[in-house]
Design a protein around this motif. Structure first.
Motif, short mmCIF file in Angstrom:
data_model
loop_
_atom_site.label_atom_id
_atom_site.label_comp_id
_atom_site.label_asym_id
_atom_site.label_seq_id
_atom_site.Cartn_x
_atom_site.Cartn_y
_atom_site.Cartn_z
N PHE A 72 46.12 42.06 53.15
CA PHE A 72 44.97 41.21 52.88
C PHE A 72 44.99 39.97 53.77
O PHE A 72 44.40 38.95 53.45
CB PHE A 72 44.93 40.82 51.41
N GLY A 73 45.66 40.10 54.91
CA GLY A 73 45.77 38.96 55.80
C GLY A 73 44.44 38.47 56.32
O GLY A 73 44.28 37.29 56.61
N GLY A 74 43.47 39.33 56.46
CA GLY A 74 42.16 38.95 56.97
C GLY A 74 41.16 38.61 55.89
O GLY A 74 39.96 38.53 56.15
N TYR A 75 41.64 38.40 54.68
CA TYR A 75 40.77 38.14 53.54
C TYR A 75 41.03 36.74 52.97
O TYR A 75 42.15 36.23 53.02
CB TYR A 75 41.03 39.16 52.43
N THR A 76 40.00 36.19 52.42
CA THR A 76 40.16 34.99 51.60
C THR A 76 40.72 35.42 50.25
O THR A 76 40.23 36.38 49.65
CB THR A 76 38.81 34.29 51.41
N MET A 77 41.73 34.72 49.82
CA MET A 77 42.36 35.04 48.53
C MET A 77 42.00 33.97 47.53
O MET A 77 42.21 32.78 47.76
CB MET A 77 43.87 35.13 48.70
N PHE A 90 35.89 29.82 38.94
CA PHE A 90 36.70 29.64 40.15
C PHE A 90 37.79 28.60 39.89
O PHE A 90 37.54 27.57 39.26
CB PHE A 90 35.78 29.19 41.29
N VAL A 91 38.98 28.90 40.41
CA VAL A 91 40.10 27.96 40.33
C VAL A 91 40.41 27.40 41.71
O VAL A 91 40.45 26.20 41.93
CB VAL A 91 41.35 28.63 39.73
N GLY A 92 40.64 28.29 42.66
CA GLY A 92 40.96 27.87 44.01
C GLY A 92 41.03 29.06 44.92
O GLY A 92 41.06 30.20 44.47
N CYS A 93 41.07 28.79 46.20
CA CYS A 93 41.19 29.88 47.17
C CYS A 93 41.84 29.37 48.44
O CYS A 93 41.89 28.16 48.68
CB CYS A 93 39.85 30.53 47.47
N ILE A 94 42.32 30.30 49.22
CA ILE A 94 42.87 30.00 50.54
C ILE A 94 42.09 30.83 51.54
O ILE A 94 41.97 32.04 51.41
CB ILE A 94 44.39 30.25 50.59
N TRP A 95 41.51 30.14 52.51
CA TRP A 95 40.57 30.77 53.42
C TRP A 95 41.28 31.71 54.36
O TRP A 95 42.41 31.46 54.79
CB TRP A 95 39.81 29.68 54.18
N ARG A 96 40.56 32.79 54.72
CA ARG A 96 41.16 33.88 55.47
C ARG A 96 41.61 33.48 56.87
O ARG A 96 42.65 33.92 57.32
CB ARG A 96 40.17 35.05 55.56
N SER A 97 40.86 32.66 57.57
CA SER A 97 41.16 32.40 58.97
C SER A 97 41.97 31.14 59.20
O SER A 97 42.84 31.09 60.06
CB SER A 97 39.86 32.34 59.77
N SER A 98 41.71 30.14 58.38
CA SER A 98 42.32 28.84 58.62
C SER A 98 43.43 28.48 57.65
O SER A 98 44.17 27.54 57.88
CB SER A 98 41.26 27.74 58.55
N SER A 99 43.50 29.23 56.56
CA SER A 99 44.42 28.90 55.46
C SER A 99 44.09 27.57 54.80
O SER A 99 44.93 26.99 54.11
CB SER A 99 45.88 28.91 55.93
N ALA A 127 42.09 37.55 43.51
CA ALA A 127 41.05 38.37 44.11
C ALA A 127 41.07 38.20 45.61
O ALA A 127 41.49 37.16 46.13
CB ALA A 127 39.67 37.98 43.55
N ALA A 128 40.57 39.21 46.29
CA ALA A 128 40.47 39.17 47.75
C ALA A 128 39.04 39.48 48.15
O ALA A 128 38.37 40.31 47.54
CB ALA A 128 41.42 40.20 48.36
N GLY A 129 38.58 38.80 49.17
CA GLY A 129 37.23 39.05 49.63
C GLY A 129 36.93 38.33 50.91
O GLY A 129 37.81 37.67 51.49
N THR A 137 35.96 41.26 46.44
CA THR A 137 35.77 42.69 46.21
C THR A 137 36.97 43.39 45.60
O THR A 137 36.84 44.49 45.07
CB THR A 137 35.41 43.37 47.54
N SER A 138 38.14 42.80 45.71
CA SER A 138 39.35 43.41 45.14
C SER A 138 39.93 42.44 44.12
O SER A 138 40.06 41.25 44.40
CB SER A 138 40.37 43.71 46.24
N TRP A 139 40.30 42.99 42.96
CA TRP A 139 40.78 42.14 41.87
C TRP A 139 42.08 42.67 41.29
O TRP A 139 42.27 43.89 41.18
CB TRP A 139 39.73 42.08 40.75
N GLY A 140 42.93 41.73 40.90
CA GLY A 140 44.11 42.09 40.15
C GLY A 140 43.78 42.23 38.68
O GLY A 140 42.66 41.94 38.25
N GLN A 141 44.74 42.60 37.88
CA GLN A 141 44.49 42.89 36.47
C GLN A 141 44.51 41.66 35.57
O GLN A 141 44.09 41.75 34.43
CB GLN A 141 45.53 43.90 35.94
#
Length: 123
Positions: free
Chosen positions: A27-32, A45-54, A95-97, A111-115
């Motif tokens: 999932f390196g190319g995805y925002t998590m 929403f809680v938080g995320c780390i952007w796919r390209s810039s972190s 989640a990843a997307g 688009t992808s989610w954990g449990q």
């Protein structure tokens, strides 16, 4: 493909670190992102780390207390939660997307989610 773990019961003021391990693909190319859903409430929403810039982004309610990080080599994302409060009690999901910037806090962009893993903060 995504599995979140590390939840538990903690007293107010305590800390927890959630992990989200990806398997089967990278999932390196995805925002998590991290989201949470309290009983009877909508997923938020809680938080995320952007796919390209972190670069990381956070909901106002957790800013300064929570930190999202990622270990690309191990295909794992973390959510460090400090100064936990009872209102942080929820099921936490990773989640990843590839959301657009303006929609990074919208769960529909992922688009992808954990449990999910339960976090309970007692007062």
């Amino acid at each position: 493909q995504l599995q979140a773990f590390g939840g538990g019961l903690v007293q107010a003021g305590g800390s927890l670190r959630l992990s989200c391990a990806a398997s089967g693909r990278t999932f390196g190319g995805y925002t998590m992102g991290w989201f949470r859903q309290a009983l009877g409430k909508e997923r938020e929403f809680v938080g995320c780390i952007w796919r390209s810039s972190s670069t990381t982004y956070y909901a106002d309610s957790v800013k300064g207390r929570f930190t999202v990080s990622r270990d690309k080599a191990n295909n794992t994302v973390y959510l460090q939660m400090n100064s936990l409060q009872p209102e942080d009690t929820a099921v936490y999901y990773c989640a990843a997307g590839r959301p657009i910037t303006s929609s990074r806090n919208n769960y529909r962009g992922y688009t992808s989610w954990g449990q999910g893993t339960q976090v309970t903060v007692s007062s």
